[in-house]
Design a protein around this motif. Structure first.
Motif, PDB file in Angstrom:
ATOM      1  N   LYS A 165      47.629  55.942  -6.214  1.00  0.00           N
ATOM      2  CA  LYS A 165      47.318  54.681  -5.525  1.00  0.00           C
ATOM      3  C   LYS A 165      46.282  53.871  -6.326  1.00  0.00           C
ATOM      4  O   LYS A 165      45.563  54.432  -7.157  1.00  0.00           O
ATOM      5  CB  LYS A 165      46.754  54.975  -4.130  1.00  0.00           C
ATOM      6  CG  LYS A 165      47.678  55.836  -3.256  1.00  0.00           C
ATOM      7  CD  LYS A 165      48.871  55.034  -2.778  1.00  0.00           C
ATOM      8  CE  LYS A 165      49.747  55.761  -1.808  1.00  0.00           C
ATOM      9  NZ  LYS A 165      50.700  56.682  -2.408  1.00  0.00           N
ATOM     10  N   SER A 166      46.239  52.552  -6.008  1.00  0.00           N
ATOM     11  CA  SER A 166      45.259  51.684  -6.673  1.00  0.00           C
ATOM     12  C   SER A 166      44.634  50.724  -5.682  1.00  0.00           C
ATOM     13  O   SER A 166      45.315  50.242  -4.778  1.00  0.00           O
ATOM     14  CB  SER A 166      45.931  50.806  -7.735  1.00  0.00           C
ATOM     15  OG  SER A 166      46.396  51.569  -8.788  1.00  0.00           O
ATOM     16  N   ILE A 167      43.350  50.468  -5.900  1.00  0.00           N
ATOM     17  CA  ILE A 167      42.675  49.390  -5.161  1.00  0.00           C
ATOM     18  C   ILE A 167      42.137  48.399  -6.184  1.00  0.00           C
ATOM     19  O   ILE A 167      41.432  48.778  -7.125  1.00  0.00           O
ATOM     20  CB  ILE A 167      41.503  49.919  -4.303  1.00  0.00           C
ATOM     21  CG1 ILE A 167      42.018  50.890  -3.230  1.00  0.00           C
ATOM     22  CG2 ILE A 167      40.744  48.753  -3.655  1.00  0.00           C
ATOM     23  CD1 ILE A 167      40.915  51.577  -2.433  1.00  0.00           C
ATOM     24  N   ILE A 168      42.503  47.128  -5.981  1.00  0.00           N
ATOM     25  CA  ILE A 168      42.027  46.052  -6.846  1.00  0.00           C
ATOM     26  C   ILE A 168      41.112  45.176  -5.995  1.00  0.00           C
ATOM     27  O   ILE A 168      41.543  44.640  -4.976  1.00  0.00           O
ATOM     28  CB  ILE A 168      43.226  45.192  -7.347  1.00  0.00           C
ATOM     29  CG1 ILE A 168      44.257  46.054  -8.070  1.00  0.00           C
ATOM     30  CG2 ILE A 168      42.748  44.040  -8.215  1.00  0.00           C
ATOM     31  CD1 ILE A 168      43.735  46.779  -9.267  1.00  0.00           C
ATOM     32  N   ILE A 210      43.156  57.730  -6.254  1.00  0.00           N
ATOM     33  CA  ILE A 210      43.115  56.264  -6.066  1.00  0.00           C
ATOM     34  C   ILE A 210      42.286  55.662  -7.200  1.00  0.00           C
ATOM     35  O   ILE A 210      41.091  55.967  -7.336  1.00  0.00           O
ATOM     36  CB  ILE A 210      42.477  55.843  -4.719  1.00  0.00           C
ATOM     37  CG1 ILE A 210      43.104  56.581  -3.521  1.00  0.00           C
ATOM     38  CG2 ILE A 210      42.613  54.324  -4.535  1.00  0.00           C
ATOM     39  CD1 ILE A 210      42.483  56.221  -2.167  1.00  0.00           C
ATOM     40  N   GLN A 211      42.895  54.808  -7.980  1.00  0.00           N
ATOM     41  CA  GLN A 211      42.193  54.096  -9.060  1.00  0.00           C
ATOM     42  C   GLN A 211      41.586  52.819  -8.472  1.00  0.00           C
ATOM     43  O   GLN A 211      42.294  52.043  -7.818  1.00  0.00           O
ATOM     44  CB  GLN A 211      43.214  53.765 -10.149  1.00  0.00           C
ATOM     45  CG  GLN A 211      42.669  52.977 -11.313  1.00  0.00           C
ATOM     46  CD  GLN A 211      43.682  52.940 -12.457  1.00  0.00           C
ATOM     47  OE1 GLN A 211      44.247  53.966 -12.849  1.00  0.00           O
ATOM     48  NE2 GLN A 211      43.941  51.770 -12.992  1.00  0.00           N
ATOM     49  N   ILE A 212      40.281  52.639  -8.691  1.00  0.00           N
ATOM     50  CA  ILE A 212      39.569  51.512  -8.052  1.00  0.00           C
ATOM     51  C   ILE A 212      38.878  50.661  -9.123  1.00  0.00           C
ATOM     52  O   ILE A 212      38.030  51.159  -9.863  1.00  0.00           O
ATOM     53  CB  ILE A 212      38.515  52.049  -7.058  1.00  0.00           C
ATOM     54  CG1 ILE A 212      39.186  52.949  -5.996  1.00  0.00           C
ATOM     55  CG2 ILE A 212      37.764  50.890  -6.397  1.00  0.00           C
ATOM     56  CD1 ILE A 212      38.216  53.655  -5.058  1.00  0.00           C
ATOM     57  N   ILE A 213      39.252  49.377  -9.184  1.00  0.00           N
ATOM     58  CA  ILE A 213      38.659  48.488 -10.191  1.00  0.00           C
ATOM     59  C   ILE A 213      38.320  47.141  -9.543  1.00  0.00           C
ATOM     60  O   ILE A 213      39.105  46.598  -8.767  1.00  0.00           O
ATOM     61  CB  ILE A 213      39.628  48.302 -11.384  1.00  0.00           C
ATOM     62  CG1 ILE A 213      39.783  49.642 -12.127  1.00  0.00           C
ATOM     63  CG2 ILE A 213      39.123  47.206 -12.346  1.00  0.00           C
ATOM     64  CD1 ILE A 213      40.808  49.657 -13.230  1.00  0.00           C
ATOM     65  N   SER A 214      37.121  46.638  -9.849  1.00  0.00           N
ATOM     66  CA  SER A 214      36.710  45.314  -9.382  1.00  0.00           C
ATOM     67  C   SER A 214      36.741  44.360 -10.562  1.00  0.00           C
ATOM     68  O   SER A 214      36.349  44.743 -11.670  1.00  0.00           O
ATOM     69  CB  SER A 214      35.274  45.351  -8.845  1.00  0.00           C
ATOM     70  OG  SER A 214      35.193  46.146  -7.687  1.00  0.00           O
ATOM     71  N   PHE A 215      37.189  43.120 -10.321  1.00  0.00           N
ATOM     72  CA  PHE A 215      37.116  42.155 -11.429  1.00  0.00           C
ATOM     73  C   PHE A 215      36.858  40.731 -10.976  1.00  0.00           C
ATOM     74  O   PHE A 215      37.195  40.348  -9.860  1.00  0.00           O
ATOM     75  CB  PHE A 215      38.352  42.254 -12.345  1.00  0.00           C
ATOM     76  CG  PHE A 215      39.653  41.700 -11.795  1.00  0.00           C
ATOM     77  CD1 PHE A 215      39.964  40.358 -11.908  1.00  0.00           C
ATOM     78  CD2 PHE A 215      40.586  42.548 -11.220  1.00  0.00           C
ATOM     79  CE1 PHE A 215      41.171  39.860 -11.436  1.00  0.00           C
ATOM     80  CE2 PHE A 215      41.801  42.064 -10.742  1.00  0.00           C
ATOM     81  CZ  PHE A 215      42.096  40.704 -10.855  1.00  0.00           C
ATOM     82  N   HIS A 216      36.206  40.005 -11.875  1.00  0.00           N
ATOM     83  CA  HIS A 216      36.021  38.550 -11.717  1.00  0.00           C
ATOM     84  C   HIS A 216      37.311  37.898 -12.190  1.00  0.00           C
ATOM     85  O   HIS A 216      37.760  38.163 -13.309  1.00  0.00           O
ATOM     86  CB  HIS A 216      34.822  38.115 -12.573  1.00  0.00           C
ATOM     87  CG  HIS A 216      34.749  36.639 -12.801  1.00  0.00           C
ATOM     88  ND1 HIS A 216      34.523  35.739 -11.773  1.00  0.00           N
ATOM     89  CD2 HIS A 216      34.900  35.887 -13.931  1.00  0.00           C
ATOM     90  CE1 HIS A 216      34.524  34.504 -12.271  1.00  0.00           C
ATOM     91  NE2 HIS A 216      34.752  34.569 -13.574  1.00  0.00           N
ATOM     92  N   PRO A 217      37.916  37.037 -11.367  1.00  0.00           N
ATOM     93  CA  PRO A 217      39.245  36.523 -11.721  1.00  0.00           C
ATOM     94  C   PRO A 217      39.270  35.390 -12.737  1.00  0.00           C
ATOM     95  O   PRO A 217      40.353  34.953 -13.147  1.00  0.00           O
ATOM     96  CB  PRO A 217      39.760  35.997 -10.361  1.00  0.00           C
ATOM     97  CG  PRO A 217      38.531  35.631  -9.601  1.00  0.00           C
ATOM     98  CD  PRO A 217      37.470  36.601 -10.036  1.00  0.00           C
ATOM     99  N   GLY A 218      38.078  34.925 -13.168  1.00  0.00           N
ATOM    100  CA  GLY A 218      38.026  33.693 -13.942  1.00  0.00           C
ATOM    101  C   GLY A 218      37.688  32.564 -12.973  1.00  0.00           C
ATOM    102  O   GLY A 218      37.388  32.806 -11.796  1.00  0.00           O
TER     103      GLY A 218
END
Ligand code: NAP
Length: 295
Positions: A165-168, A210-218
Motif C-alpha cells: 500500500k501507499s500513502i501520498i 505501507i509506503q508513506i511520502i509527503s511532497f510539495h506539489p509545486g
C-alpha cells in the motif's frame, strides 16, 4: 527558486511518466481526497493514465465530484478502468465512516490513499483568527487525514489483498519556508503538523507494508489559489500534471527510499535516487524530515 537538485522541473518529464511500465498502477484502487479540482484532479488523471483499475475521487460538492469523474473518463478514451466520484466531507468523521463502510460493503480495498484536500484559514496572525478558525485548519490538515489513514490501515489488516500500500501526502514548501505563506501562519503550522504526523506514522510502519511520502506539489494555479485572490500573474506557476505524475512515482517501488520523508515535486527523481543525494538519504535518518533547524 533554490532547488535541492540541479534540475528543477516545472512540467512533467519522462522519468515520472505514467506510461513507464515501472510506474504502472495496474490492478490498483486509488482514493483521492479533493479529486474534483486542481492538483487532486491532475493526480486522478495520472493514476488513470498509469492504468489504475479504480480511481475514487472525493469532494463535498456532489454535482462537481460526479461531473469531474465523468469529465476525466471522457478525457481518457483508452482507459480500461473506472473513475468514480463520491461526495464526502473529510472533516466530518461520520461522512468518512459512511464512505469506508460503503467501500467495505462493495468489496473495495484501497491500495493508494492520496491526502490532498486541505483547509486554508483566513489570513492573519493566529491569535487574531479566533480558535474556531485556527482549529478548522487542524481539523482538515491533521485530524481528517489521521482519520483516513487509520481507516486505510485497518482495512489493510482486515482485508489483506497481498498488495503493498501507499500513502501520498500533499504537503507544502510552507512547512519549512515559513515566509512563503506570509499572512497565513496557521496554514504553515497545520501543514507542518500533518507532515510530521505522517512522518511519525511512517517511523512505525514498514515500507513493505505501507509506503508513506509527503511532497510539495509545486506552485499550481488552482481554484483554491484563485479563491484567495491569486491569478496568472501572481507566481511562476507550474504545470498541474507535474504533481500528478510525481504522485504516481511516489507511490511506486522506485520511491521506497523516501519512506517517511518530504520532497518537492519539482526535484529531479534521477538526482534524488542516485549519487550524493541518495547517499545522504540512506545515511541520515533525519534528512528531509520535519525537525528543529540548527541542531
Ligand atoms: N496549489 C498550490 O500551489 C499548492 C502549493 C502547495 C501545497 N498545496 C497543497 O496541495 C493540495 C491541493 O491544493 P489545491 O490548490 O488543489 O486545493 P483546492 O484548489 O483548494 O482544491 C481542494 C479540493 O479539495 C476538496 N475539498 C475541500 N474541502 C474538502 C472536504 N472537507 N472534504 C472533501 N473534499 C474537500 C475541494 O472540493 P469541494 O469544495 O467540492 O469539497 C477541492 O476539490 C493541498 O493539500 C494544498 O495544501 C497546493
Amino acid at each position: 527558486m533554490a532547488s535541492l537538485t540541479k534540475a528543477f522541473h516545472k512540467e512533467p518529464y519522462p522519468a515520472i511518466s505514467p506510461s513507464l511500465p515501472s510506474l504502472s498502477q495496474a490492478t490498483k484502487t486509488v482514493l483521492i481526497t479533493g479529486g474534483s479540482t486542481g492538483i487532486g484532479y491532475a493526480i486522478a488523471r495520472a493514476f488513470a493514465s498509469a492504468s489504475a483499475s479504480l480511481v475514487v475521487i472525493l469532494g463535498r460538492r456532489p454535482d462537481l465530484v460526479c461531473s469531474a469523474a465523468s469529465r476525466l473518463t471522457a478525457e481518457l478514451p483508452g482507459f480500461k478502468g473506472k473513475i468514480v466520484g463520491r461526495p464526502c466531507d473529510i472533516s466530518d468523521s461520520s461522512s468518512v465512516a459512511v464512505l469506508w463502510s460503503d467501500l467495505e460493503k462493495e468489496g473495495i480495498v484501497v491500495d493508494v490513499l492520496v491526502l490532498n484536500a486541505a483547509h486554508t484559514s483566513n489570513p492573519g496572525p493566529i491569535l487574531q483568527l479566533g480558535q474556531d478558525e485556527v482549529w478548522a485548519d487542524y481539523i482538515m490538515n491533521v485530524r481528517a487525514n489521521l482519520d483516513l489513514v487509520e481507516r486505510f490501515s485497518k482495512q489493510n489488516e482486515r482485508t489483506p489483498n497481498g498488495k503493498k500500500k501507499s500513502i501520498i501526502n500533499l504537503s507544502t514548501m510552507a512547512i519549512h519556508n515559513f515566509a512563503i505563506a506570509g499572512s497565513r501562519p496557521n496554514y504553515t503550522a497545520t501543514k507542518n503538523a500533518g507532515t510530521l504526523l505522517l512522518q511519525q506514522i511512517a517511523r512505525d510502519t514498514p515500507v513493505e507494508k505501507i509506503q508513506i511520502i509527503s511532497f510539495h506539489p509545486g506552485l499550481i494555479l488552482t481554484e483554491g489559489n484563485r479563491r484567495i485572490g491569486l491569478d496568472e500573474k501572481s507566481a511562476p506557476w507550474d504545470d498541474e500534471n507535474l504533481p500528478g505524475h510525481f504522485a504516481i512515482w511516489a507511490a511506486s517501488p522506485d520511491a521506497a527510499f523516501l519512506h517517511g520523508r518530504f520532497v518537492w515535486a519539482n526535484w529531479d527523481v534521477d538526482e534524488l535516487r542516485t549519487g550524493e543525494l541518495r547517499e545522504r538519504i540512506d545515511n541520515d535518518p533525519d534528512y528531509l524530515k520535519v525537525g528543529v533547524k540548527g541542531l
